[in-house]
Write a protein that holds these residues in place. Structure first.
Motif, PDB file in Angstrom:
ATOM      1  N   ALA A  50       3.497  -8.738   2.675  1.00 27.11           N
ATOM      2  CA  ALA A  50       4.839  -8.209   2.440  1.00 27.11           C
ATOM      3  C   ALA A  50       4.814  -7.018   1.487  1.00 27.11           C
ATOM      4  O   ALA A  50       5.493  -6.015   1.703  1.00 27.11           O
ATOM      5  CB  ALA A  50       5.741  -9.314   1.892  1.00 27.11           C
ATOM      6  N   MET A  51       4.013  -7.128   0.408  1.00 20.16           N
ATOM      7  CA  MET A  51       3.947  -6.035  -0.551  1.00 20.16           C
ATOM      8  C   MET A  51       3.325  -4.783   0.055  1.00 20.16           C
ATOM      9  O   MET A  51       3.770  -3.672  -0.176  1.00 20.16           O
ATOM     10  CB  MET A  51       3.145  -6.482  -1.782  1.00 20.16           C
ATOM     11  CG  MET A  51       3.896  -7.443  -2.689  1.00 20.16           C
ATOM     12  SD  MET A  51       5.357  -6.722  -3.476  1.00 20.16           S
ATOM     13  CE  MET A  51       6.644  -7.278  -2.376  1.00 20.16           C
TER      14      MET A  51
ATOM     15  N   ARG B  80      -3.821  -0.429  -0.094  1.00 27.38           N
ATOM     16  CA  ARG B  80      -2.687   0.433  -0.451  1.00 27.38           C
ATOM     17  C   ARG B  80      -2.866   1.061  -1.824  1.00 27.38           C
ATOM     18  O   ARG B  80      -2.539   2.234  -2.032  1.00 27.38           O
ATOM     19  CB  ARG B  80      -1.398  -0.402  -0.412  1.00 27.38           C
ATOM     20  CG  ARG B  80      -0.158   0.304  -0.912  1.00 27.38           C
ATOM     21  CD  ARG B  80       0.152   1.546  -0.116  1.00 27.38           C
ATOM     22  NE  ARG B  80       1.291   2.249  -0.672  1.00 27.38           N
ATOM     23  CZ  ARG B  80       1.481   3.559  -0.550  1.00 27.38           C
ATOM     24  NH1 ARG B  80       0.600   4.304   0.097  1.00 27.38           N
ATOM     25  NH2 ARG B  80       2.541   4.117  -1.071  1.00 27.38           N
ATOM     26  N   ILE B  81      -3.392   0.314  -2.791  1.00 26.24           N
ATOM     27  CA  ILE B  81      -3.619   0.869  -4.125  1.00 26.24           C
ATOM     28  C   ILE B  81      -4.656   1.983  -4.058  1.00 26.24           C
ATOM     29  O   ILE B  81      -4.516   3.036  -4.698  1.00 26.24           O
ATOM     30  CB  ILE B  81      -4.057  -0.233  -5.102  1.00 26.24           C
ATOM     31  CG1 ILE B  81      -2.857  -1.113  -5.469  1.00 26.24           C
ATOM     32  CG2 ILE B  81      -4.659   0.370  -6.379  1.00 26.24           C
ATOM     33  CD1 ILE B  81      -3.148  -2.173  -6.501  1.00 26.24           C
ATOM     34  N   LYS B  82      -5.705   1.750  -3.288  1.00 21.04           N
ATOM     35  CA  LYS B  82      -6.753   2.771  -3.192  1.00 21.04           C
ATOM     36  C   LYS B  82      -6.213   4.076  -2.613  1.00 21.04           C
ATOM     37  O   LYS B  82      -6.435   5.154  -3.152  1.00 21.04           O
ATOM     38  CB  LYS B  82      -7.900   2.245  -2.333  1.00 21.04           C
ATOM     39  CG  LYS B  82      -8.609   1.035  -2.915  1.00 21.04           C
ATOM     40  CD  LYS B  82      -9.658   0.504  -1.943  1.00 21.04           C
ATOM     41  CE  LYS B  82     -10.306  -0.757  -2.480  1.00 21.04           C
ATOM     42  NZ  LYS B  82     -11.308  -1.323  -1.551  1.00 21.04           N
ATOM     43  N   THR B  83      -5.472   3.960  -1.508  1.00 22.04           N
ATOM     44  CA  THR B  83      -4.933   5.181  -0.890  1.00 22.04           C
ATOM     45  C   THR B  83      -3.849   5.818  -1.765  1.00 22.04           C
ATOM     46  O   THR B  83      -3.652   7.031  -1.719  1.00 22.04           O
ATOM     47  CB  THR B  83      -4.358   4.863   0.494  1.00 22.04           C
ATOM     48  OG1 THR B  83      -3.346   3.846   0.365  1.00 22.04           O
ATOM     49  CG2 THR B  83      -5.449   4.351   1.419  1.00 22.04           C
TER      50      THR B  83
ATOM     51  N   GLY C 184       1.168  -1.631  -3.657  1.00 17.62           N
ATOM     52  CA  GLY C 184      -0.215  -2.070  -3.646  1.00 17.62           C
ATOM     53  C   GLY C 184      -0.354  -3.400  -4.379  1.00 17.62           C
ATOM     54  O   GLY C 184       0.362  -3.657  -5.347  1.00 17.62           O
ATOM     55  N   VAL C 185      -1.266  -4.230  -3.935  1.00 17.41           N
ATOM     56  CA  VAL C 185      -1.413  -5.574  -4.481  1.00 17.41           C
ATOM     57  C   VAL C 185      -2.735  -5.683  -5.243  1.00 17.41           C
ATOM     58  O   VAL C 185      -3.759  -5.152  -4.806  1.00 17.41           O
ATOM     59  CB  VAL C 185      -1.379  -6.620  -3.339  1.00 17.41           C
ATOM     60  CG1 VAL C 185      -1.572  -8.026  -3.891  1.00 17.41           C
ATOM     61  CG2 VAL C 185      -0.083  -6.508  -2.553  1.00 17.41           C
ATOM     62  N   TRP C 186      -2.694  -6.361  -6.388  1.00 19.48           N
ATOM     63  CA  TRP C 186      -3.923  -6.661  -7.121  1.00 19.48           C
ATOM     64  C   TRP C 186      -3.952  -8.140  -7.488  1.00 19.48           C
ATOM     65  O   TRP C 186      -2.920  -8.774  -7.668  1.00 19.48           O
ATOM     66  CB  TRP C 186      -4.069  -5.787  -8.376  1.00 19.48           C
ATOM     67  CG  TRP C 186      -2.845  -5.696  -9.263  1.00 19.48           C
ATOM     68  CD1 TRP C 186      -1.877  -4.757  -9.207  1.00 19.48           C
ATOM     69  CD2 TRP C 186      -2.479  -6.593 -10.321  1.00 19.48           C
ATOM     70  NE1 TRP C 186      -0.903  -4.988 -10.166  1.00 19.48           N
ATOM     71  CE2 TRP C 186      -1.261  -6.117 -10.876  1.00 19.48           C
ATOM     72  CE3 TRP C 186      -3.051  -7.743 -10.866  1.00 19.48           C
ATOM     73  CZ2 TRP C 186      -0.614  -6.749 -11.924  1.00 19.48           C
ATOM     74  CZ3 TRP C 186      -2.407  -8.377 -11.925  1.00 19.48           C
ATOM     75  CH2 TRP C 186      -1.208  -7.880 -12.441  1.00 19.48           C
TER      76      TRP C 186
ATOM     77  N   ASP D  45       4.372   3.099  -6.504  1.00 17.29           N
ATOM     78  CA  ASP D  45       4.387   4.515  -6.858  1.00 17.29           C
ATOM     79  C   ASP D  45       5.819   4.923  -7.214  1.00 17.29           C
ATOM     80  O   ASP D  45       6.719   4.899  -6.369  1.00 17.29           O
ATOM     81  CB  ASP D  45       3.875   5.342  -5.670  1.00 17.29           C
ATOM     82  CG  ASP D  45       3.773   6.832  -6.004  1.00 17.29           C
ATOM     83  OD1 ASP D  45       4.223   7.243  -7.081  1.00 17.29           O
ATOM     84  OD2 ASP D  45       3.233   7.582  -5.163  1.00 17.29           O
ATOM     85  N   ILE D  46       6.055   5.259  -8.491  1.00 13.66           N
ATOM     86  CA  ILE D  46       7.392   5.669  -8.936  1.00 13.66           C
ATOM     87  C   ILE D  46       7.389   7.119  -9.415  1.00 13.66           C
ATOM     88  O   ILE D  46       8.235   7.524 -10.206  1.00 13.66           O
ATOM     89  CB  ILE D  46       7.906   4.749 -10.065  1.00 13.66           C
ATOM     90  CG1 ILE D  46       6.939   4.771 -11.271  1.00 13.66           C
ATOM     91  CG2 ILE D  46       8.102   3.336  -9.564  1.00 13.66           C
ATOM     92  CD1 ILE D  46       7.485   4.073 -12.505  1.00 13.66           C
TER      93      ILE D  46
END
Length: 783
Positions: A270-271, A293-296, A277-279, A379-380
């Motif tokens: 979902a995230m 997603r975090i990497k990109t 991005g999920v950690w 990302d804000i």
């Protein structure tokens, strides 16, 4: 007031105006406060001066009719607000009036009694408040969510002073409804969260401070929404505290978080699909799973990142690390239910990206020590950029308001000074003719002329700053203008300062106001040698042709791409740091000691360049000198406008075939009236002059014979020039009127056309020009 013997002292002692008048509007009594309001010296003078309250006092005479209707209907009037004249000075003010009818035993009206209070300041403050509220409403309307200003009384009672339109999307309520009844919001509280809100209220009542948190509401449709609240105290006193805050609808995010708790894999999916991005951080081994997603998001590949928590922490901006660790520790210690933090992360390309990091400990050991924590990165960057832009816009709004106020003040001073100079130069012209060309006094008169012309240049500079100076744009070649200015300035340079010119050989044609371009160059050169502070140095003035491409045009503030003439002033003085460069164009900002600089020079330069559709660029650094580059759009072609020579023309040859023509001239400035009267009579006119529109209209109505033209100033106390023209049109439809003003605007031209004004003229630089203008207008009349 009905018994003078008993109440005379009270009548005279009242701090507000009090009066007694006839039903027809004749004043019978006035206390000292009312005498002062009307700018009279004593009651007798006031009673003699005011004949008809309706026509002489009220700016809008229909307000008197409304006043009388209420008085006739109710027998009294309370808090009647109207705009009136200070009867003697004709200054406009606002008053609040109370009155009642006094009758005799048979019910006949004896007189009216009442009080008058000057509420001008209150009315103006209310107008300013309404203006500021409109601007605030517009600004906050661009912000998602609800922005509010809340007064919290010591007893817990809430009153909203401002609510942004965003409340409609959250509660479905209109801002005005909540302003009337603050309890409308409270009725939407979720029953399970009411105790949390009451606790927050008790906490801030005990110790005023920032307030945050999340809570639920129940909408009118029965739907539950999650809201994020942030508020801070802006003032607090014995009457309570004023808080400014924002409410954001975070329902979508909360629903996503709730769904994630059901299944870890579903939560991650979902995230990721929502753009977050999920950690997943193993706090025991320090291993960390980071989603694709975090990497990109940061531009990294699979081989670049990131198997332990320190990898991502090491890419966090140094200024943000301390707060990030404090927020984590607060959650680890159980002081916050969730971990939340906003920080910057370095991307692979070296840029920085803002993220909102949220997380929660999902496993602890028997002693409560955290074992595992999962969370998201959002990302804000765009939001942060928007917030920064919002702050810039607010700063620009405040600066614009300050500049408007300063410009209005400067323009008013310059207008009055210009009138004085017009009288000096006009009488100077007449004096030259009176004494003859060979009189010994001509030398002194020439010196007076030169000093007056220099003073007029100063007025033009103030008008340029206040944006009230009418530009005279002509096709000019810059080289002769720059050379003339540099020649004039050489005698002004202090000892030890060398002036060097590097001017292009080919003609550089521009559409410009020659006087204003000279102001720009003189101000920049003065600024340059003053920065050297007596140490000596070199000032280089350059003029060249440059082509401005799209990149440079954007850097220079969005000017049009094309060919420009670049006027540069370079010095080898001490230079400026970045902070100083950010403020150099602010009015009244100066680095000089008190009394050694006004801070207007560069503000004037900036205004003139922008008015010419050009740009100004500054390059400087401490110890490396300063360079100013002025970009003015170039023109094609090789023809020039003929330069105007600044000289006061003589009147000896000005007597034309207008002898016997009757001119009426109106101006509230007595010296100007006397001067223009002399000027026109020397030209052979029959002249009638007046210092007020009221006197001129009365004369035209009762005593005047044939008149050929009426010339009136616009800005006068009492009747404005436009009002005089309208009344002339009513009295004598065929009589032509001319309006003279120091500032010709489109609005004034439209008003003048509506009342039949024949011509609107800007104030001339010389009396000869005024006489010529009147003569040209009379030539258009049928003999």
């Amino acid at each position: 007031m009905t018994d003078d013997s008993n109440f005379a002292s009270l009548f005279n002692f009242l701090p507000i105006g009090a009066y007694r008048s006839t039903a027809g509007g004749q004043m019978l009594r006035a206390n000292p406060a009312l005498v002062k309001i009307n700018a009279y010296a004593n009651e007798a003078e006031l009673l003699l001066g005011i004949k008809d309250i309706a026509r002489e006092w009220y700016v809008d005479s229909t307000r008197r009719e409304v006043f009388l209707q209420i008085l006739d209907r109710d027998g009294f009037v309370r808090g009647f607000v109207a705009e009136v004249f200070r009867h003697k000075s004709r200054e406009r003010i606002w008053i609040s009036e109370n009155a009642h009818i006094v009758r005799d035993a048979d019910g006949n009206i004896l007189y009216y009694e009442g009080t008058v209070e000057d509420v001008t300041e209150h009315v103006r403050m209310q107008e300013a408040l309404r203006h500021n509220e409109e601007q605030l409403r517009w600004v906050t309307g661009q912000i998602p969510g609800m922005v509010y200003v809340l007064h919290l009384a010591p007893d817990g009672r809430r009153t909203y002073r401002f609510v942004s339109p965003g409340i409609q999307g959250i509660y479905g309520l209109a801002p005005e409804d909540v302003l009337r009844d603050a309890q409308l919001i409270s009725r939407h509280r979720h029953p399970d969260d009411g105790h949390l809100l009451e606790k927050d209220l008790r906490d801030v009542m005990a110790v005023p401070g920032p307030l945050g948190g999340e809570f639920r509401i129940v909408g009118s449709d029965g739907q539950v929404k999650w809201l994020l609240r942030r508020s801070s105290v802006v003032s607090a006193n014995a009457e309570g505290q004023v808080r400014v805050g924002v409410l954001l609808d975070i329902t979508d995010r909360k629903q996503a978080e709730a769904a994630l708790s059901d299944s870890e894999s579903l939560w991650r999916l979902a995230m990721e699909s929502a753009g977050d991005g999920v950690w997943d951080w193993n706090l025991v081994t320090n291993e960390e799973f980071v989603s694709e997603r975090i990497k990109t998001m940061f531009g990294y590949g699979d081989d670049d990142v990131l198997t332990v928590a320190d990898d991502l922490d090491g890419r966090t901006h140094p200024d943000d690390i301390a707060q990030m660790k404090r927020d984590r520790q607060a959650h680890f210690d159980g002081r916050t239910p969730l971990y939340r933090n906003e920080h910057r992360v370095r991307c692979k390309d070296g840029s920085w990206k803002w993220v909102s990091s949220r997380g929660v400990v999902i496993a602890r050991d028997d002693h409560g020590r955290p074992l595992r924590m999962v969370g998201t990165h959002t990302d804000i960057s765009e939001r942060k950029w928007a917030e920064a832009q919002q702050r810039v816009l607010e700063a620009q709004l405040r600066e614009a308001q300050k500049l408007e106020a300063i410009g209005t003040l400067a323009g008013g001073v310059a207008h009055d000074f210009n009138n004085l100079l017009a009288v000096i130069l006009g009488n100077l012209t007449l004096a030259r003719e009176d004494v003859g060309p060979d009189h010994p006094a001509q030398e002194s008169l020439n010196e007076i002329n030169r000093a007056s012309v220099r003073a007029r240049h100063l007025v033009q500079q103030i008008l340029a700053f206040s944006r009230r100076q009418a530009q005279e744009l002509k096709r000019l070649s810059l080289q002769p203008l720059v050379e003339e200015t540099l020649t004039m300035m050489r005698s002004l340079l202090p000892m030890g300062v060398q002036q060097v010119s590097e001017l292009a050989a080919e003609p550089l044609l521009v559409l410009a106001d020659a006087t204003q371009v000279q102001q720009v160059l003189m101000n920049l050169c003065n600024n340059a040698w003053q920065s050297m502070d007596g140490r000596g140095g070199r000032i280089t003035v350059g003029l060249s042709d440059v082509a401005v491409d799209a990149g440079r045009a954007h850097r220079l503030g969005g000017i049009v791409v094309g060919d420009y003439a670049r006027l540069s002033v370079t010095d080898d003085g001490p230079g400026m740091n970045e902070a100083t460069q950010q403020r150099i164009f602010e009015p009244f900002f100066t680095t000089k000691a008190p009394g050694e600089g006004t801070g207007l020079g560069l503000a004037v330069v900036h205004g003139i360049v922008k008015a010419h559709k050009g740009a100004i660029d500054v390059q400087s650094a401490p110890g490396s000198g300063t360079r100013f580059d002025i970009y003015l759009p170039r023109l094609s072609g090789d023809w020039l406008d003929s330069p105007e020579i600044e000289v006061e023309k003589t009147l000896a040859s000005a007597v034309t075939a207008h002898k016997g023509r009757h001119v009426v001239y109106i101006d509230d400035y007595e010296a100007m009236v006397f001067l223009v009267g002399r000027l026109l009579r020397k030209r052979g006119y029959e002249v009638s002059t007046f210092t007020s529109g009221e006197d001129a209209i009365a004369w035209l109505r009762d005593d005047a014979g044939p008149v050929d033209i009426v010339v009136t100033d616009q800005n006068m106390p009492g009747m404005l020039g436009i009002e005089v023209a309208a009344e002339v049109k009513r009295l004598r439809p065929s009589l032509r009127t001319v309006l003279i003003t120091g500032h010709v605007s489109e609005a004034l031209l439209d008003q003048a056309a509506a009342v039949g004004v024949h011509e609107v003229m800007g104030k001339q630089d010389s009396m000869a020009e005024l006489g010529d203008a009147i003569g040209e207008l009379l030539d258009t009349l049928v003999p």
